[in-house]
Write an enzyme that holds these catalytic residues in place. Structure first.
Site, PDB file in Angstrom:
ATOM      1  N   ASP A 102      54.668  66.311  49.162  1.00 17.22           N
ATOM      2  CA  ASP A 102      55.440  66.561  50.382  1.00 17.22           C
ATOM      3  C   ASP A 102      56.956  66.574  50.152  1.00 17.22           C
ATOM      4  O   ASP A 102      57.668  65.634  50.500  1.00 17.22           O
ATOM      5  CB  ASP A 102      55.088  65.524  51.457  1.00 17.22           C
ATOM      6  CG  ASP A 102      55.577  65.969  52.831  1.00 17.22           C
ATOM      7  OD1 ASP A 102      56.054  67.117  52.959  1.00 17.22           O
ATOM      8  OD2 ASP A 102      55.490  65.167  53.777  1.00 17.22           O
ATOM      9  N   ASP A 141      62.634  62.418  50.660  1.00 14.93           N
ATOM     10  CA  ASP A 141      61.916  61.477  51.526  1.00 14.93           C
ATOM     11  C   ASP A 141      60.938  60.677  50.671  1.00 14.93           C
ATOM     12  O   ASP A 141      59.734  60.636  50.932  1.00 14.93           O
ATOM     13  CB  ASP A 141      61.185  62.237  52.630  1.00 14.93           C
ATOM     14  CG  ASP A 141      60.622  61.322  53.708  1.00 14.93           C
ATOM     15  OD1 ASP A 141      61.192  60.231  53.919  1.00 14.93           O
ATOM     16  OD2 ASP A 141      59.621  61.691  54.347  1.00 14.93           O
TER      17      ASP A 141
END
Length: 328
Positions: free
Chosen positions: A217, A201
């Site tokens: 993340d 992502d």
């Protein structure tokens, strides 16, 4: 069929403080919530003024094995000298649990915003991604999924087709356009790429800038083509995109190889992300945080725009790739 609903109503600050106490962290300052819809994340300081970030993972999403794979990959990257936010170990594990909720503790690592129009930032991000992918190629995730149409289109298609959140007056039109998009995706999607472990992502919001890029993340880490970690860093009109791709791939291939056949996956991946995002909000709608954060999701105008954007994406999928790069 929708997924089992879950919200974080039972995860109050007292529960968080108690769970941190059990790991040996004595919270001195108040908990500061950080922006996260999928999980719940707090910043805090302990009695020795050490700053941490505590991340509580949404149940019913990742298994213990899948979370452990994410942590192992992140630690592997950190051990290779790559700037990532890696989890800390307590009681011989990076994964902790409270009330059936897995959580992890990270050092608090501040930084400036990654600048999408800064070529120096792009160059260094490309080189760091090349190093991440060098590590990613060492093995495959065994428990985490691999990018493909099943997870990123067919499952979201079924969910959206049945969702009452799509306005009744637009439902038939929306589903028809969604099906047309799926038909085109099945025509152009290919697997002429080597699978590797990815960030998954890699949008600009998941990069902080210190002396260089800090990647944060890895919650969506999975197997897939290298281009998945590259295409979201490219913005602007077509001419600007060509310049950025030339920079990105020139810097990337200084350190590792890149399969140019993956460039034809840019628009399919963009289309899949559009559909996956809509389904993600539908899946989470029973969490009270989502209707508050996305009040426009039930508006007719929003779904009109989605139909228009999907038609535009269908046209892009039907056209020859417009991205023509110089030799890198």
């Amino acid at each position: 069929m929708t997924e089992p609903s879950f919200d974080f109503q039972t995860l109050d600050p007292e529960t968080v403080v108690d769970s941190l106490w059990n790991t040996g962290i004595r919270v001195d300052s108040g908990l500061t919530p950080l922006n996260s819809y999928e999980n719940r994340v707090w910043q805090l300081s302990d009695e020795d003024r050490h700053r941490y970030v505590a991340k509580y993972y949404r149940p019913q999403r990742w298994s213990k094995e899948q979370l452990s794979e994410e942590h192992h990959f992140t630690l592997e990257l950190a051990e290779a000298g790559i700037s990532v936010a890696a989890p800390l170990s307590y009681n011989n594990s990076t994964l902790q649990q409270t009330q059936g909720i897995w959580f992890a503790i990270f050092p608090s690592m501040g930084g400036r915003q990654y600048e999408i129009d800064n070529y120096e930032h792009l160059e260094q991000a490309a080189q760091t991604l090349a190093r991440i992918h060098q590590v990613g190629r060492r093995s495959q995730f065994q428990y985490r999924p691999t990018f493909g149409l099943e997870e990123y289109f067919y499952q979201p298609f079924n969910l959206l087709s049945e969702s009452p959140l799509v306005p009744t007056a637009l439902k038939a039109n929306f589903v028809a356009v969604l099906k047309e998009l799926g038909d085109q995706l099945s025509t152009v999607w290919h697997t002429n790429w080597d699978s590797l472990r990815l960030h998954g992502d890699c949008h600009p919001g998941n990069i902080l800038w210190r002396e260089g890029p800090l990647f944060v993340d890895l919650d969506d880490a999975r197997n897939g083509p290298a281009v998945q970690d590259l295409w979201m860093l490219v913005t602007g009109d077509l001419n600007e995109q060509r310049v950025q791709w030339d920079i990105l791939l020139e810097c990337y291939t200084e350190l590792t190889e890149f399969n140019v056949d993956e460039l034809s996956l840019i628009e399919p991946l963009r289309a899949m992300r559009m559909v996956y995002y809509l389904a993600w909000v539908v899946r989470r709608w029973q969490d009270p945080a989502f209707p508050k954060a996305f009040p426009w999701f039930k508006e007719v105008d929003f779904w009109h725009r989605q139909i228009t954007q999907m038609r535009t994406q269908i046209a892009l999928l039907q056209s020859p790739p417009s991205l023509v790069l110089s030799q890198f």
